[in-house]
Write an enzyme that holds these catalytic residues in place. Structure first.
Site, short mmCIF file in Angstrom:
data_model
loop_
_atom_site.label_atom_id
_atom_site.label_comp_id
_atom_site.label_asym_id
_atom_site.label_seq_id
_atom_site.Cartn_x
_atom_site.Cartn_y
_atom_site.Cartn_z
N LYS A 11 0.82 -1.21 0.00
CA LYS A 11 0.00 0.00 0.00
C LYS A 11 0.86 1.28 0.00
CE LYS A 11 -3.90 -2.34 2.14
NZ LYS A 11 -5.03 -2.21 3.09
N TYR A 51 -12.40 -2.28 -3.94
CA TYR A 51 -12.88 -2.44 -2.56
C TYR A 51 -14.42 -2.37 -2.47
CZ TYR A 51 -8.24 -2.36 -0.40
OH TYR A 51 -6.97 -2.68 0.01
N ASN A 114 -2.25 -0.09 6.75
CA ASN A 114 -1.75 -1.38 7.25
C ASN A 114 -0.80 -2.09 6.29
OD1 ASN A 114 -3.65 -2.18 5.42
ND2 ASN A 114 -4.83 -3.46 6.81
N HIS A 117 -2.03 -5.80 1.50
CA HIS A 117 -3.35 -6.43 1.33
C HIS A 117 -3.12 -7.85 0.84
CE1 HIS A 117 -7.45 -7.16 -0.15
NE2 HIS A 117 -6.87 -7.67 -1.22
N GLU A 128 -9.16 -10.86 -7.93
CA GLU A 128 -8.25 -9.75 -7.64
C GLU A 128 -7.01 -9.81 -8.53
OE1 GLU A 128 -7.50 -9.60 -3.42
OE2 GLU A 128 -9.56 -8.99 -2.98
P1 CMP Z 1 -7.32 -4.82 3.38
O1 CMP Z 1 -6.78 -6.14 3.72
O2 CMP Z 1 -6.74 -4.10 2.22
O3 CMP Z 1 -8.90 -4.96 3.12
C1 CMP Z 1 -9.81 -3.92 3.39
C2 CMP Z 1 -9.17 -2.75 4.05
O4 CMP Z 1 -10.06 -1.86 4.69
C3 CMP Z 1 -8.27 -3.24 5.19
O5 CMP Z 1 -7.16 -3.88 4.66
C4 CMP Z 1 -8.02 -1.96 5.94
O6 CMP Z 1 -6.99 -1.21 5.36
C5 CMP Z 1 -9.34 -1.24 5.74
N1 CMP Z 1 -10.15 -1.34 6.95
C6 CMP Z 1 -10.78 -2.41 7.43
N2 CMP Z 1 -11.42 -2.11 8.59
C7 CMP Z 1 -11.17 -0.81 8.81
C8 CMP Z 1 -11.54 0.09 9.83
N3 CMP Z 1 -12.31 -0.30 10.85
N4 CMP Z 1 -11.09 1.36 9.76
C9 CMP Z 1 -10.32 1.77 8.72
N5 CMP Z 1 -9.95 0.94 7.71
C10 CMP Z 1 -10.37 -0.31 7.77
#
Ligand code: CMP
Length: 156
Positions: A11, A51, A114, A117, A128
């Site tokens: 990311k 998403y 984070n 993904h 995906e």
């Molecule tokens: P990812 O694995 O990319 O899949 C969906 C993304 O949404 C997740 O990682 C996070 O980056 C984001 N996400 C999921 N839950 C939350 C949350 N409660 N607040 C902010 N971002 C979120």
């Protein structure tokens, strides 16, 4: 490809902070083949589409803004049981809950920022992977195209 492949995204925060090559190394050192990889920047429409299962959730708009804020890497990873193996190496979505030695424990800043993904099922992995890569790109790769030099060059 079912069962042996998953999609990884690195990311914008991790790319911006210069962690991409270290994350690719962790992936490589944990027995994944990197079948294909590319660096790109998502448009708003592409991020919304990727998403779409989260559309309507309170964090959706922030997620789209974050995912379009800079370049990312997309990569096709190959390993037996790839989806589960990559999710284990990634660690929990919330880095505060991520296990020691995981990518998110090392490189994630928050639930939203984070670092990486991973697909959550074999079915989603196929969708995906083909969201980011054409069949030709994957078939032509034909094996491990681990190219750290190219990755590092692109980071300059
Ligand atoms: P990812 O694995 O990319 O899949 C969906 C993304 O949404 C997740 O990682 C996070 O980056 C984001 N996400 C999921 N839950 C939350 C949350 N409660 N607040 C902010 N971002 C979120």
């Amino acid at each position: 490809m079912t069962g042996k492949h998953t999609l990884m995204l690195i990311k914008p925060n991790a790319v911006k902070n210069g962690y991409a090559h270290e994350i690719f190394l962790m992936v490589h050192n944990n027995g994944f083949k990197i079948l294909a990889q590319k660096k790109l920047q998502l448009s708003e429409r592409e991020a919304q589409a990727f998403y779409r299962v989260h559309a309507g959730k309170p964090f959706f708009q922030g997620l789209v803004e974050f995912m379009t804020s800079g370049p990312i890497y997309a990569a096709v990873l190959e390993k037996e049981n790839a989806v589960t193996e990559w999710r284990t190496l990634m660690g929990a979505t919330d880095p505060a809950k991520a296990a020691e030695g995981t990518v998110r424990k090392k490189y994630a800043e928050s639930v939203q920022h984070n670092a990486v993904h991973g697909s959550d099922s074999d079915e989603n992995a196929l969708n995906e992977i083909f969201f980011f890569f054409s069949a030709r790109e994957i078939v032509n790769a034909g094996g491990d195209i681990y190219q750290l030099h190219d990755i590092l060059k692109n980071e300059q």
